[in-house]
Design an enzyme around this catalytic site. Structure first.
Site: not given
Ligand code: G3P
Ligand code: CA
Length: 278
Positions: A42, A83, A144
């Site tokens: 990230r 995320h 994701k």
């Protein structure tokens, strides 16, 4: 590429007790660390707000081999890099990523929670990441929760094709997900782009499971808690590589070096390359 480090003791001892010619004639086997890809999770998330340009730029400055990004989709169809499936933890907003328009997402402050010096950082668009970093650093792209975003595989494919990132080349792109069906689909859409499967479950590291992964994936990416030498050997014997996550301590990085994984996914790139400090 990251270091190929000699831990030192094995070689130093050899130098003390062996004739020089013998030491250099032999392939060192003890104490040698294989070359490992350093993947900034990230961004350099230990030092900068995750999933922001500040964090990804820092990862590049720290000479990471890859940045890791999580891709989702706004309510009005823009691919974005964040995320969590809500914006609550990492921005000053609330709500699900998929319920907010791109404009709403872009207006959020994604930096202040990590420190006032990061105020004004925003949620990046996937396009922005491709444009800014392709050719500069590898990009490990995680889809994701793709089950929340039907058709996201085709959209990611289109974006990569637009940037000519769908063919074998030096530009390092890997696509991964916990959703195996999505990764099978990605392998069909982008047959030349390496595919990874993410797991934290030993149920996915059986011989049968690994053989199934080998039919469409190039990487098996387990949480480090389930990494063993047997697992790494098993993955390698099927022609795949291992990338493990998420390193947040030097001990965890050292453990993964010992296990001879191929990539270490870390919030702290300097734990993998000590020379590359913040
Ligand atoms: O790249 C591995 C890692 O990102 C998987 O877990 O929850 O951080 O997306 P997570
Ligand atoms: Ca991720």
């Amino acid at each position: 590429m990251s270091r190929k480090l000699l831990i030192g003791t094995g070689v130093a001892l050899s130098l003390l007790i062996s004739p020089i010619s013998q030491v250099f004639a032999e392939e060192p086997t003890k104490g040698e660390r294989k070359q490992v890809d350093n993947v900034a999770h990230r961004g350099a998330a230990g030092y900068a707000p995750e999933s922001t340009i500040a964090g990804f730029d820092l990862a590049v400055d720290m000479k990471a081999d890859y940045i890791e990004i999580d891709v989702q989709r706004s309510e009005d169809g823009e691919l974005v890099v964040i995320h969590d499936t809500t914006v609550d933890r990492t921005t000053d907003g609330t709500g699900k990523v998929g319920d907010l328009t791109f404009e709403q997402l872009k207006s959020l402050d994604a930096g202040s929670w990590k420190g006032e010096q990061f105020a004004g950082e925003s949620i990046p668009a996937f396009e922005e990441i491709l444009e800014r970093y392709h050719g500069k650093v590898g990009i490990l792209i995680e889809l994701k929760a793709p089950e929340l975003y039907p058709g996201i595989e085709e959209e990611v494919t289109e974006a990569l094709k637009d940037h000519h990132l769908d063919k074998p080349q030096n530009e390092k792109i890997i696509i991964q997900s916990f959703n195996f069906e999505s990764m099978k689909k990605m392998n069909g859409l982008l047959p030349h782009v390496p595919i990874g499967v993410l797991t934290y479950s030993r149920a996915h590291t059986t011989t049968e499971a690994l053989q199934e992964f080998a039919s469409y994936a190039d990487w098996v990416n387990p949480s480090y808690g389930i990494v063993t030498e047997e697992l790494v050997d098993g993955v390698h014997s099927l022609g795949m590589q291992v990338g493990s996550w998420t390193v947040r301590s030097q001990e965890a990085a050292d453990f993964l070096f010992e296990m001879e994984v191929d990539a270490i996914i870390t919030d702290y790139p300097d734990y993998v390359d000590p020379g590359n400090e913040e």
